[in-house]
Design a protein around this motif. Structure first.
Motif, mmCIF file in Angstrom:
data_model
loop_
_atom_site.group_PDB
_atom_site.id
_atom_site.type_symbol
_atom_site.label_atom_id
_atom_site.label_comp_id
_atom_site.label_asym_id
_atom_site.label_seq_id
_atom_site.Cartn_x
_atom_site.Cartn_y
_atom_site.Cartn_z
ATOM 1 N N THR A 100 -77.405 -25.096 30.679
ATOM 2 C CA THR A 100 -76.836 -23.631 30.044
ATOM 3 C C THR A 100 -75.495 -23.097 30.764
ATOM 4 N N PRO A 101 -74.411 -24.036 31.297
ATOM 5 C CA PRO A 101 -73.590 -23.263 31.774
ATOM 6 C C PRO A 101 -72.795 -21.831 30.701
ATOM 7 N N ASP A 102 -72.836 -20.420 31.165
ATOM 8 C CA ASP A 102 -72.512 -19.504 31.094
ATOM 9 C C ASP A 102 -71.072 -18.744 31.950
ATOM 10 N N ASN A 103 -70.068 -18.591 31.562
ATOM 11 C CA ASN A 103 -69.277 -18.035 32.980
ATOM 12 C C ASN A 103 -69.252 -16.582 32.435
ATOM 13 N N VAL A 104 -69.638 -16.544 31.418
ATOM 14 C CA VAL A 104 -69.565 -14.600 31.043
ATOM 15 C C VAL A 104 -71.012 -14.198 31.871
ATOM 16 N N CYS A 105 -72.501 -14.888 31.207
ATOM 17 C CA CYS A 105 -73.369 -14.775 31.620
ATOM 18 C C CYS A 105 -73.130 -14.697 33.173
#
Length: 259
Positions: A235-240
């Motif tokens: 679940t890559p998410d650079n923001v979160c």
């Protein structure tokens, strides 16, 4: 690293402890973190167990994972009593495990966030009579289920209440926040369609009303169940992903701990 285990009213608890080196005298006594993975009180998500545990282990915390009761066993406040007992056992054995008994946090994801927040809200509830030693010193709530009314995650509410409307009403945590609630870090992904962000937003409002120290982050992106927001948990998410350094800074400041 040392692996320890015990049971909290029959629920397995796994602990990952820092090795005790004589050359690290400044770190002999450490804060502890109990992780409650999410899963709608139907199961416990693997992506919300070891990956976050390793993150906080790396910052010098003694970390525990609670395998609390789910499905038909989730009613009757059983997971809440298990978590309370787990915190009490960690406090009782704090010398053995080199833990500061006044620096024990509980981190929960989704339904596990509801469980963590339930202990924060109900540790001194007259009806439940939980041990006063079960009060967490801080909470970390990750896209938590908070409401069992409007904006509720229905599956979580049904499993944890066992279909009992009185229990479901008691576990509507927006009505349970008092000045005795622990300091709290909470965050939510703005694209969460499973547990609406209003759950954490409305909790932040109640924390503010009651003078509880807290930090709240609502990110512009982020679906549900994203855990550490890396490729490892798919679940890559650079923001979160920013929730982790923000949380570590907040938790260390809250505990006056320098890893």
């Amino acid at each position: 690293m040392e692996i320890v285990s015990f049971e909290a009213l029959g629920a397995p608890v796994k602990g990952c402890l820092q090795d005790d080196y004589d050359t690290l005298a400044a770190h002999k006594v450490r804060p502890a973190l109990v992780i409650c993975p999410g899963g709608a009180y139907r199961w416990r998500s693997p992506r919300e167990k070891d990956p976050p545990a390793f993150e906080f282990l790396s910052m010098g915390y003694q970390v525990f994972i609670l395998e609390y009761s789910c499905r038909e066993q989730a009613g009757g406040y059983r997971p809440l009593r298990e978590l309370a007992q787990a915190v009490c056992e960690i406090r009782r054995r704090h010398k053995e495990w080199h833990i500061d008994p006044e620096k024990i946090a509980v981190l929960g994801f989704s339904a596990g966030g509801h469980l963590a927040a339930s202990l924060g809200a109900l540790w001194n509830d007259a009806e439940l009579t939980l041990p006063v030693e079960s009060r967490p010193d801080a909470l970390v709530l990750c896209y938590p289920v908070i409401s069992t009314r409007m904006f509720a995650h229905e599956e979580s509410a049904e499993w944890v209440s066992g279909g009992d409307e009185a229990v479901r009403e008691k576990l509507h945590l927006l009505d349970r926040i008092t000045p005795d609630f622990p300091p709290t870090f909470l965050w939510h992904g703005g694209e969460d369609s499973s547990v609406p962000p209003e759950n954490s937003l409305l909790l932040a409002v109640e924390l503010k009303k009651n003078g509880i120290p807290f930090e709240y982050h609502l990110f512009g992106s982020g679906a549900h169940g994203i855990s550490t927001c890396t490729q490892e948990v798919e679940t890559p998410d650079n923001v979160c992903r920013a929730w982790l350094p923000l949380c570590k800074t907040w938790l260390n400041r809250t505990f006056s701990y320098t890893p």
